[in-house]
Design an enzyme around this catalytic site. Structure first.
Site, PDB file in Angstrom:
ATOM      1  N   SER A  19       0.823  -1.204   0.000  1.00  0.00           N
ATOM      2  CA  SER A  19       0.000   0.000   0.000  1.00  0.00           C
ATOM      3  C   SER A  19       0.861   1.260   0.000  1.00  0.00           C
ATOM      4  CB  SER A  19      -0.961  -0.050   1.199  1.00  0.00           C
ATOM      5  OG  SER A  19      -2.032   0.834   1.011  1.00  0.00           O
ATOM      6  N   ASP A  66      -5.883  -3.898  -2.247  1.00  0.00           N
ATOM      7  CA  ASP A  66      -4.822  -3.441  -1.345  1.00  0.00           C
ATOM      8  C   ASP A  66      -3.997  -4.600  -0.769  1.00  0.00           C
ATOM      9  OD1 ASP A  66      -3.460  -2.326   0.991  1.00  0.00           O
ATOM     10  OD2 ASP A  66      -4.762  -0.594   0.713  1.00  0.00           O
TER      11      ASP A  66
END
Length: 694
Positions: A433, A552
């Site tokens: 991320s 993610d």
């Protein structure tokens, strides 16, 4: 105190994978199942002694996480550290196989996990699993022939460099790799020249005795018991390593002579590099069979790749090499862009370990000359790849793990500032991320200060428009934002770069939406990989990449320590910016306190318009604190914090720059995050330096 905290059978499918350990990486599923019957998981606390010098052997040990120091007593019974062991290393096998008492003491440096196989089970395992038996026999066979020298050569290794095609730059590669091992890994290196370019290589030797010819070594007449005689055949190269040339002999050389030569070299050197000839004779095959690893050089074209695959398969079958012991190194053929390190694409059944970029002016650095490319052009891609290989071969790779955490991840920049300032070498990065985004910026060539400027350009007024924007709104059933604006933003910083264009190898983590698999992205366009890694569920649309819908990376692996550990990175620094339970509580208390202060101000305000405005703010805070974005992010970060906390235990140094007085979307407040990153990195600096020194 050698007391085990616990010993239990492990749930290998959920907790730990034996295939992530290099020793077992090439085993078949059936062999792994056999191995699992014998393995116990053991937890060690800092300071625990696994076994002491002089004790009888009782088991074989493999390190899963943590570090161990190897201590040895001198004549005065004073203990000195002679080595460190890290994840993937194993110990105890020498005493088991020689039936001698332990010659060293092994002590845990920090909390650690190890696999333990009792002596009886270990010996049965060798009988039941020929591939492990062959692997250990090849690693230890020549060492055990001279049992008095076992301790001296425990960490040394033989690496053969092989190619099936001429003109690929193999000997140039060997010379520069040897120099890299000396300069960047601080190892004592011997090059055994079996190829046809000895006369050219000899001219690059800095002879100690100017009027004495460099004698080739005749194995049939060699006396390995007289060190002075042997040293007459070892020449010092100006690159910092020594060279020995084996004379071609007609008569059949007994295998014992080869073993004796290699054992002699292993006693005196950390790494023995063998430059194999194009046409392999019986003598060369005997050397090859004793190697710990093979680097197979191949041109980057389909025909040569196919031939290389067949030859590597034959080597594995003939000498029982495991899958990770023969490493394919692609040499750019002039038709492709500059490329880098570490598994960038697949060929049939064979993962590429490294890719060497083309060097247009390598002719200015001939092997007979006094200049070496890797020392004079240390910042160039070719040199960076060789430096990576040198550190990988010697177990000294330093990895940096940058975790997820939205705006909290801006603290990574502060950590990087300290690493840069203190000249801490980082060989490879893994990021999830926001960690992937910051890591990519740094790997792209931005300095820490430049990364800080980029972060500070995100003001309260501009952050929304730069990162998402009104045009990026999407139908909520996919995600509130399309993610196109953030791709444009990333590309405005790094352009169309691919992973092969980066200065530092990086592994970007994403999650498969439908299978929950962890996906490690390390080839193709970097901006798209980062976009996938930051696809917060419900907020950004998933990314369709490589025939998968990706979200993610923090969902499955917010602190990807195991990703680096699984590829042999022994020294890992992790940066975990996610809050623990106490920080969540503290943040909640701060929000409540500020809301009460605002409420008190509203009550005391005499101006009706100001009182109404303050009352509205209080109402908005309480009414919309649990908005959909906060619900999604807080829920994710609750989950991620526990996963990251567990993952951090596998790193050697954990830096935790957690900012309590902040919000996950506060990208416009870079200063306080970066400052916290610097402060926490400085607190861990001595620990980091100690790790690097190991």
């Amino acid at each position: 105190m050698s007391i085990w905290s616990f010993g239990k059978k492990s749930d290998f499918t959920k907790e730990y994978s034996l295939q992530n350990i290099p020793l077992f990486a090439g085993l078949t599923p059936i062999e792994i199942n056999t191995l699992e019957k014998y393995v116990r998981l053991v937890e060690c606390k800092r300071g625990d002694i696994i076994y002491e010098q002089g004790a009888e052997s009782d088991a074989f040990y493999v390190i899963i996480s943590g570090r161990f120091k190897v201590l040895q007593k001198n004549k005065n019974q004073e203990s000195h550290i002679i080595a460190y062991y890290h994840r993937g290393d194993y110990f105890g096998e020498v005493s088991l196989l020689t039936e001698k008492p332990h010659s060293v003491t092994i002590q845990a440096v920090n909390d650690a996990l190890i696999f333990k196989i009792d002596k009886k089970d270990f010996l049965k395992l060798l009988a039941d699993t020929p591939s492990i038996s062959v692997h250990l026999s090849r690693s230890l066979g020549m060492r055990l022939k001279q049992r008095d020298d076992v301790d001296k050569i425990r960490g040394s290794k033989i690496v053969s460099v092989f190619s099936a095609v001429p003109g690929i730059g193999k000997t140039t590669f060997v010379v520069n790799l040897a120099a890299s091992l000396f300069h960047y890994a601080k190892k004592k290196v011997a090059v055994v020249e079996l190829g046809a370019r000895f006369k050219e290589l000899e001219k690059g030797v800095a002879r100690i005795i100017e009027d004495k010819d460099f004698k080739p070594l005749e194995l049939s007449k060699a006396d390995f018991n007289h060190e002075k005689v042997m040293k007459e055949h070892m020449a010092s190269h100006h690159g910092g390593f020594d060279v020995v040339y084996l004379k071609k002999e007609k008569e059949e050389i007994h295998e014992k002579k080869i073993v004796s030569l290699l054992t002699f070299l292993l006693i005196h050197y950390d790494v023995v590099l063998v430059d194999m000839p194009l046409e392999v004779a019986a003598l060369d095959l005997k050397v090859l069979s004793q190697s710990d690893n093979i680097l197979f050089l191949c041109r980057e074209n389909p025909r040569d790749l196919e031939n290389a695959h067949k030859m590597i398969h034959d080597l594995e079958q003939s000498f029982q090499f495991l899958g990770n012991e023969i490493r394919l190194v692609l040499v750019q053929d002039g038709s492709k862009k500059t490329v880098g390190v570490s598994g960038t694409k697949e060929v049939p059944e064979r993962k590429i370990f490294a890719r060497l970029p083309l060097v247009s002016d390598m002719q200015d650095f001939p092997i007979e000359g006094s200049r070496l490319y890797v020392t004079e052009r240390s910042g160039d891609p070719y040199s960076r790849v060789l430096r990576y290989l040198a550190r990988d071969m010697t177990g000294s790779l330093v990895g940096l793990v940058l975790g997820s955490g939205a705006a909290f991840g801006l603290a990574h920049i502060g950590v990087i500032k300290v690493l840069e300032r203190q000249k801490i070498p980082i060989d490879v990065i893994a990021g999830s991320s926001i960690g992937a985004f910051i890591g990519v910026l740094w790997a792209s060539g931005y300095s820490a200060d430049e990364c800080e400027k980029i972060a500070k350009n995100l003001t309260k007024q501009s952050a929304f428009l730069q990162l998402v924007g009104m045009k990026d709104f999407s139908m909520a059933h996919h995600g509130f934002f399309k993610g196109q604006q953030i791709v444009r933003y990333i590309k405005s910083l790094i352009g169309e770069k691919t992973f092969q264009d980066l200065d530092i190898p990086i592994k970007v983590i994403a999650t498969d939406l439908f299978t929950s698999e962890e996906i490690v992205l390390e080839e193709g366009e970097v901006a798209l990989a980062v976009r996938a890694s930051i696809s917060i569920p419900g907020i950004f649309r998933p990314v369709f990449l490589n025939n998968r819908y990706l979200i993610d990376g923090g969902v499955i692996d917010p602190l990807p320590v195991k990703v680096l550990a699984s590829v042999g990175v022994n020294k890992i620094i992790s940066v975990n910016v996610l809050s623990g339970f106490s920080q969540f509580e503290e943040r909640k208390t701060l929000i409540e306190q500020r809301t009460r202060v605002l409420e008190e101000r509203a009550k005391k305000e005499t101006n009706p318009f100001k009182r109404a405005w303050l009352s509205l703010q209080v109402h908005m805070r309480r009414r919309y604190l649990a908005n959909i974005f906060n619900v999604l992010m807080q829920t994710m970060q609750f989950m991620e914090s526990k996963i990251a906390s567990a993952a951090a235990q596998g790193s050697d140094v954990e830096i935790a720059p957690v900012v309590t007085d902040a919000h996950w979307a506060e990208f416009y407040s870079a200063d306080k995050f970066i400052q916290m990153g610097e402060e926490k990195a400085m607190e861990k600096l001595e620990e980091i330096k100690a790790l690097i020194r190991e």
